[in-house]
Write a protein that holds these residues in place. Structure first.
Motif, short mmCIF file in Angstrom:
data_model
loop_
_atom_site.label_atom_id
_atom_site.label_comp_id
_atom_site.label_asym_id
_atom_site.label_seq_id
_atom_site.Cartn_x
_atom_site.Cartn_y
_atom_site.Cartn_z
N PRO A 1 -94.13 -30.45 -90.39
CA PRO A 1 -94.88 -31.59 -90.93
C PRO A 1 -96.29 -31.66 -90.37
CG PRO A 1 -93.26 -32.31 -89.32
CD PRO A 1 -92.98 -30.86 -89.58
N ASN A 2 -97.22 -32.00 -91.22
CA ASN A 2 -98.61 -32.13 -90.81
C ASN A 2 -98.92 -33.59 -90.44
OD1 ASN A 2 -99.54 -29.40 -91.25
ND2 ASN A 2 -99.31 -29.79 -93.45
N GLY A 3 -100.02 -33.77 -89.73
CA GLY A 3 -100.49 -35.11 -89.44
C GLY A 3 -100.03 -35.69 -88.13
N LEU A 4 -99.25 -34.92 -87.33
CA LEU A 4 -98.74 -35.45 -86.06
C LEU A 4 -99.68 -35.04 -84.92
CD1 LEU A 4 -94.92 -34.78 -86.51
CD2 LEU A 4 -96.19 -36.86 -86.97
N GLU A 5 -100.89 -35.49 -84.98
CA GLU A 5 -101.88 -35.08 -83.98
C GLU A 5 -101.67 -35.75 -82.63
OE1 GLU A 5 -105.73 -35.71 -85.57
OE2 GLU A 5 -105.49 -34.26 -87.21
N SER A 6 -100.85 -36.81 -82.58
CA SER A 6 -100.61 -37.49 -81.30
C SER A 6 -99.33 -37.02 -80.62
CB SER A 6 -100.53 -39.00 -81.53
OG SER A 6 -99.44 -39.31 -82.40
N LEU A 7 -98.59 -36.07 -81.22
CA LEU A 7 -97.31 -35.63 -80.67
C LEU A 7 -97.50 -34.94 -79.32
CD1 LEU A 7 -94.34 -35.71 -81.74
CD2 LEU A 7 -94.60 -33.27 -82.22
N GLU A 8 -96.67 -35.34 -78.33
CA GLU A 8 -96.75 -34.78 -76.99
C GLU A 8 -95.51 -33.98 -76.59
OE1 GLU A 8 -97.52 -38.06 -74.41
OE2 GLU A 8 -99.54 -38.43 -75.18
N CYS A 9 -94.34 -34.35 -77.12
CA CYS A 9 -93.09 -33.66 -76.78
C CYS A 9 -92.35 -33.29 -78.06
CB CYS A 9 -92.20 -34.55 -75.90
SG CYS A 9 -92.94 -35.02 -74.33
N LEU A 10 -91.92 -32.04 -78.15
CA LEU A 10 -91.24 -31.55 -79.35
C LEU A 10 -90.00 -30.76 -78.97
CD1 LEU A 10 -91.14 -31.00 -82.44
CD2 LEU A 10 -92.59 -29.00 -82.01
N THR A 11 -88.86 -31.10 -79.60
CA THR A 11 -87.62 -30.35 -79.44
C THR A 11 -87.17 -29.87 -80.80
OG1 THR A 11 -86.92 -31.60 -77.50
CG2 THR A 11 -85.21 -30.45 -78.72
#
Length: 543
Positions: free
Chosen positions: A387-397
């Protein structure tokens, strides 16, 4: 000066007891400390008695009418008495220690040893008698394993100081006792109960309980049944909890498969759950869609959304509508967890497109072992379709182990081109600090060749497989690989050269990487291979 400060000394002894999980040696040390000095006695005893996992330590200090030879009163003697005071029953030692207990946890049939011997005695005491007058939290596991006569002892546990109560494993035999417990607690009108967990109870009984408590901030319900009308009434009752901040609803009964709660069950435009910060729904897709669909317009301040579910193709349109409503009507979500059981039906990866609407999302967990990728997706790695637009994401699993393409319907393991998805991950999530991802090991030889080619000096780098030299260095600091499937691998260990290629590639994509956690991957590739990568990253960091 410090020894005379009870608060400071109690903090010290509490920290000491927490460090060893209340083991026998720790409890013995606390007892020795209490007997060492007058200044140590009260804080050490408070730490020693703060948490109990049985009633036996207190009951052993109360004379047992049937077993204690020093207690000469018989049932006939007790019956002849009009009243018995607490001083007649509770010894000085019992009184001293029971007031120190703050947390009580009982598990199975061993949790209430011989309390049935005391029931008749306790019944003769004044109605305001409480076995633990200063109790703050009470948890009971496996209620279905308790004897009926021992369940009577629950009536004497409630205290107006209780702030947390959890009952797990409620069955037909314990249901009435749990209701009596909560009814007595509500009559105390303390208003201190803010956390309530019930697992196994019918929905109708939960309704009666919830109507008695208006100050709840944490509510967790694991229901044994949920029909359409009871689900609607349950939600209407929950929205009356004006202080509710954390809500968990779980139910896997057959009735949930056809559950429908109309979105018009609440008045439009009224934020009934305006203080709710976290919502967790566990159950089939019908339950998830019913709860989220009915409440999404009334949770303007929701920050955390956990969905644990399973569904087939017949529910796809309903789930898609649910995800769309959630991302549109709950705009401030900062953490989203999606855990889908895919043993029978794979998850449609295309549904993640709605996640991009959460511009404030900081943590994303996608646990979908088997997925379906449409024909427009990459044939080697679904991680390239993010997905696009998650520029603030810091943690991803990300946990995806198998995928199926709609155009040929074949189930394929993710065996190659997974490392090559890292540039796409870096592009989609520029502020990512932590990545936890499933990647099959050992690395596919074709993928190693592509990475090696991308790192060769003088060759124009493919923007899909390598980091651009003009790009701002990505800030990822922690990378963890999820345990491999299958866990056992008997093939040949990868070479040292492959480890160096992977290390160089990781440094090129994530130049600020500080730590790599290999978890169960070490058994597949060998400790030397992992150490080579870790060492290379460490050397690069020191420069």
């Amino acid at each position: 000066m410090v020894f005379g400060n009870l608060d400071i000394m109690e903090m010290v002894f509490n920290a000491f007891s927490a460090g060893n999980s209340g083991g026998l040696s720790t409890r013995q040390f606390l007892l020795w400390a209490a007997l060492t000095s007058k200044d140590f006695f009260n804080p050490a005893m408070n730490a020693l008695w703060r948490s109990l996992d049985s009633l036996f330590p207190i009951l052993s200090l109360i004379p047992n009418p049937k077993k204690c030879l020093s207690w000469t009163a018989t049932n006939e003697d007790l019956s002849a008495m009009d009243d018995i005071s607490e001083e007649d029953v509770i010894t000085q030692r019992a009184e001293q220690y029971r007031r120190r207990v703050r947390h009580l946890t009982l598990t199975g049939r061993d949790g209430l040893p011989s309390i049935a011997d005391y029931i008749y005695l306790f019944n003769r005491l004044p109605s305001e008698f409480r076995l633990f007058p200063c109790l703050q939290s009470f948890t009971v596991y496996k209620l279905d394993r308790f004897k009926w006569e021992d369940l009577q002892g629950l009536f004497y546990i409630p205290s107006p100081t209780l702030s947390r109560v959890d009952f797990w494993g409620i069955d037909q035999g314990s249901r009435v006792r749990v209701e009596n417990f909560l009814a007595r607690l509500s009559r105390m009108k303390s208003g201190s109960l803010v956390t309530l967990g019930l697992e196994g109870g019918p929905t109708a009984n939960c309704l009666r309980v919830l109507q008695q408590y208006s100050n709840l901030k944490h509510l967790s319900l694991g229901l044994s049944n949920m029909a359409n009308m009871t689900a609607e009434n349950l939600l209407k009752t929950i929205v009356r909890l004006v202080n509710l901040r954390y809500l968990t609803l779980a139910c896997w009964c057959d009735e949930c498969d056809d559950l429908v709660v109309p979105s018009t069950v609440f008045p439009a435009g009224i934020p009934l759950l305006d203080k709710l910060e976290s919502l967790e729904v566990i159950g089939p897709a019908s339950l998830m869609c019913a709860v989220v669909g009915a409440t999404s317009r009334h949770m303007p301040n929701l920050k955390t959304l956990f969905l644990k579910t399973s569904f087939g193709d017949e529910s796809l349109a309903m789930v898609e509508r649910c995800f769309k409503d959630a991302t549109v009507h709950v705009p401030l979500v900062e953490r989203f967890l999606l855990d889908v059981a895919t043993e029978d039906d794979p998850f449609h990866w295309n549904l993640l497109k709605f996640v991009g609407n959460w511009k404030s999302l900081k943590r994303l967990d996608i646990l979908t072992p088997t997925i379906v990728v449409d024909s427009g997706g990459d044939e080697s790695s679904p991680y390239l379709v993010l997905p696009n637009g998650l520029e603030s994401l810091e943690c991803l699993t990300l946990n995806v182990q198998h995928f199926r393409h709609l155009k040929h319907g074949k189930l394929c393991p993710i065996t190659k081109h997974t490392f090559l998805a890292f540039p796409r991950i870096a592009e989609c999530f520029p502020k990512l600090l932590s990545l936890n991802i499933y990647i099959p090991f050992p690395v596919d030889p074709a993928e190693l060749e592509i990475m090696k080619h991308a790192l060769t000096p003088g060759i124009h780098r493919d923007p899909e497989h390598g980091a651009s030299s003009d790009a701002v260095p990505h800030g990822l600091r922690w990378l963890a690989f999820r345990d491999p499937v299958p866990p056992k691998y008997t093939g040949r260990k990868p070479s040292h050269e492959s480890a160096m290629i992977v290390a160089r590639y990781l440094r090129a994509i994530f130049p600020r990487l500080e730590n790599v956690n290999f978890n169960g991957v070490v058994e597949v590739v060998g400790k030397r291979w992992c150490n080579t990568i870790s060492g290379s990253i460490g050397v690069h960091k020191s420069k």
